[in-house]
Enzyme design. Structure first.
Site, short mmCIF file in Angstrom:
data_model
loop_
_atom_site.label_atom_id
_atom_site.label_comp_id
_atom_site.label_asym_id
_atom_site.label_seq_id
_atom_site.Cartn_x
_atom_site.Cartn_y
_atom_site.Cartn_z
N GLU A 172 20.59 76.61 46.60
CA GLU A 172 19.50 75.90 47.25
C GLU A 172 20.03 75.47 48.61
O GLU A 172 20.96 74.67 48.71
CB GLU A 172 19.08 74.69 46.42
CG GLU A 172 17.62 74.28 46.63
CD GLU A 172 17.37 73.74 48.03
OE1 GLU A 172 16.40 74.18 48.69
OE2 GLU A 172 18.14 72.88 48.49
N SER A 173 19.45 76.01 49.67
CA SER A 173 20.07 75.89 50.99
C SER A 173 20.16 74.45 51.48
O SER A 173 21.15 74.06 52.10
CB SER A 173 19.31 76.75 52.01
OG SER A 173 17.94 76.37 52.08
N CYS A 176 21.12 85.03 50.37
CA CYS A 176 20.00 84.14 50.07
C CYS A 176 20.17 82.81 50.82
O CYS A 176 19.96 82.76 52.03
CB CYS A 176 19.85 83.94 48.57
SG CYS A 176 18.25 83.26 48.07
N ARG A 197 12.34 80.33 54.87
CA ARG A 197 12.74 79.93 53.52
C ARG A 197 11.64 80.26 52.51
O ARG A 197 10.45 80.19 52.82
CB ARG A 197 13.03 78.42 53.44
CG ARG A 197 14.18 77.95 54.28
CD ARG A 197 14.31 76.44 54.30
NE ARG A 197 14.98 75.93 53.09
CZ ARG A 197 14.37 75.24 52.13
NH1 ARG A 197 13.07 74.98 52.22
NH2 ARG A 197 15.05 74.82 51.10
N ILE A 233 15.28 85.90 44.36
CA ILE A 233 14.92 84.64 43.71
C ILE A 233 14.64 83.59 44.77
O ILE A 233 15.54 83.16 45.49
CB ILE A 233 16.04 84.14 42.78
CG1 ILE A 233 16.39 85.20 41.73
CG2 ILE A 233 15.65 82.83 42.11
CD1 ILE A 233 17.61 84.84 40.88
N ARG A 234 13.38 83.19 44.92
CA ARG A 234 12.98 82.24 45.97
C ARG A 234 13.63 82.64 47.29
O ARG A 234 14.19 81.82 48.01
CB ARG A 234 13.37 80.81 45.58
CG ARG A 234 12.69 80.29 44.33
CD ARG A 234 13.08 78.86 44.07
NE ARG A 234 12.62 77.97 45.14
CZ ARG A 234 13.11 76.75 45.35
NH1 ARG A 234 14.08 76.29 44.59
NH2 ARG A 234 12.62 76.01 46.32
N HIS A 265 20.33 89.09 45.70
CA HIS A 265 21.48 88.69 44.88
C HIS A 265 22.12 89.91 44.19
O HIS A 265 21.92 90.12 43.00
CB HIS A 265 21.04 87.70 43.81
CG HIS A 265 20.60 86.38 44.33
ND1 HIS A 265 21.46 85.33 44.55
CD2 HIS A 265 19.37 85.93 44.68
CE1 HIS A 265 20.80 84.30 45.00
NE2 HIS A 265 19.52 84.63 45.10
N GLU A 322 25.09 90.06 43.29
CA GLU A 322 26.05 89.53 42.32
C GLU A 322 25.43 89.30 40.94
O GLU A 322 26.15 89.13 39.96
CB GLU A 322 26.66 88.22 42.85
CG GLU A 322 25.80 86.99 42.75
CD GLU A 322 24.74 86.87 43.85
OE1 GLU A 322 24.06 85.82 43.90
OE2 GLU A 322 24.59 87.82 44.66
#
Length: 222
Positions: free
Chosen positions: A58-59, A89, A119, A155-156, A201, A203
């Site tokens: 979450e940035s 992300c 975002r 994801i978001r 992502h 990963e």
């Protein structure tokens, strides 16, 4: 195994910023491609690495934790030094020079990449998706060997709405064009010298091509 090990011996240490988000998954993926990797939580640990991954999460929270840890200025100096840095992300948002749709409390940014990022461009977590990518030839090595056999996970996710300096920053991947869409395909990966930023992502998938790509970038930078 020997080929992977021998390629990693020529490189320095890659740090993964381990404050929040998916840092452990990045470490595991980098280990699988033969990288010398460690987690980074302090300015002192940052000084010991030759390259850095800023993971998803979450940035806004990531920015707050980094600020409390006294890491923002060291991170800015690390990026400005030209050392290879990869943001995924939330990490993309941290590396963007401009961000829209910021949280009410603001977004702490490291900056460095000449992009504007939006975002949560694809909506809330329920609207997350998996998709293949359209790769673009940026005219510089190393070779990215992603073959679209394994979809990437969003994801978001942020999206890159504009490249602010096309002479410096190159589009590496876009989303597949939607039938009948009038807009240009959305940019989800860019490369600027030794800086790499992606919206998704890898990963969280079995695909290792993006981690191999960054390791190759690190090797080429030494």
């Amino acid at each position: 195994f020997f080929e992977v090990f021998s390629s990693s011996t020529a490189m320095g240490k890659i740090g993964v910023l381990a404050l929040q988000g998916g840092f452990s998954e990045h470490i595991k993926s980098l280990e699988k491609v033969g990288a010398d990797v460690c987690d980074v939580r302090t300015a002192e640990e940052l000084q010991q690495v030759d390259a850095l991954v800023i993971p998803g999460g979450e940035s806004t929270t990531l920015g707050l934790i980094a600020t409390r840890a006294g890491l923002i200025d060291p991170l800015k100096a690390f990026v400005a030094s030209g050392k290879p840095t990869w943001g995924t992300c939330a990490g993309l948002i941290m590396l963007a020079n401009s961000v829209t749709s910021q949280a009410k409390e603001g977004q702490t940014m490291i900056g460095g990449i000449e992009i504007n990022a939006e975002r949560n461009a694809f909506g809330r977590q329920i609207n997350s998706m998996e998709t293949g990518l359209v790769l673009h030839d940026i005219g510089m090595g190393p070779e990215l060997k992603y073959d679209n056999k394994i979809p990437m996970v969003f994801i978001r996710a942020p999206v890159i709405t504009k490249i602010l300096d096309p002479a410096k920053c190159k589009t590496l991947a876009t989303l597949p064009a939607q039938p009948g869409a009038k807009e240009e395909p959305q940019i989800v990966a860019v490369r600027q010298d030794n800086l790499l930023a992606i919206s998704f992502h890898p990963e969280l998938t079995p695909d290792l091509s993006w981690h191999q790509y960054f390791l190759d970038m690190v090797n080429a930078a030494k």
